[in-house]
Design an enzyme around this catalytic site. Structure first.
Site: not given
Ligand code: ADP
Length: 163
Positions: A17, A90, A128, A41
């Site tokens: 990040h 990514r 993460s 979430k």
């Protein structure tokens, strides 16, 4: 003055990040890293904890600031007087979800442009959730999160560093 908003969960912020924040700051005058407060979430860290970790991590980057938002990203963009969204790509696996989101945001607010940035190669496989798995197992976190974040992860999972 150009402003870009980098929204995400940042649960917690990783060096991937941060790599993106640094890249964005080379393109835009001001980059707002916005922690989404989306209650649907399930997160490991509270919004306050995620903000504290981010603030610590971007302290040395003057153009970067940290905020939180709830509700629609497009409403938050209007509030920030911004039309640019930063997101990371990514691998191909990110593409489908990111395209869906960018298209929806554009439909809701046609002025929005989503700018996709690629992290340094060493962060391509960093997420993460992967960081949390590694922390849960007590493995070293050097090179994947900032030292301050590593300490928070150790406290959260009550794992000592195994070396
Ligand atoms: P979200 O739940 O919104 O996907 P994340 O915190 O997982 O929140 O990710 C926020 C953004 O940062 C996403 O665009 C994601 O692709 C990107 N990102 C996450 N990890 C990395 C990384 N290692 N390198 C580059 N971009 C990343």
């Amino acid at each position: 003055m150009t402003t870009a908003v980098y929204p995400g969960s940042f649960d917690p912020v990783t060096l991937g990040h941060l790599d993106l924040v640094e890249r964005a700051c080379r393109i835009f005058d001001r980059v707002v890293v916005a922690v989404s407060n989306n209650s649907s979430k399930k997160h490991t860290f509270s919004v306050a904890e995620r903000i504290a970790m981010l603030e610590n991590a971007v302290r040395a980057i003057p153009q970067a600031e940290v905020d939180t938002f709830s509700g629609l990203l497009v409403d938050y963009l209007k509030h920030q007087k911004a039309t640019t969204v930063i997101r990371g790509l990514r691998a191909v696996s990110d593409l489908d979800y990111e395209f869906q989101m960018a298209s929806m945001n554009r439909r809701l607010y046609p002025k929005v442009e989503t700018v996709f940035l690629m992290p340094d190669e060493q962060y391509t496989y960093l997420s993460s959730s992967m960081v949390k798995e590694v922390a849960r197992m007590g493995a070293p976190l050097d090179g994947i999160v900032a030292p301050f974040v590593a300490r928070k992860l150790r406290l959260k999972f009550k794992t000592p560093v195994s070396r």
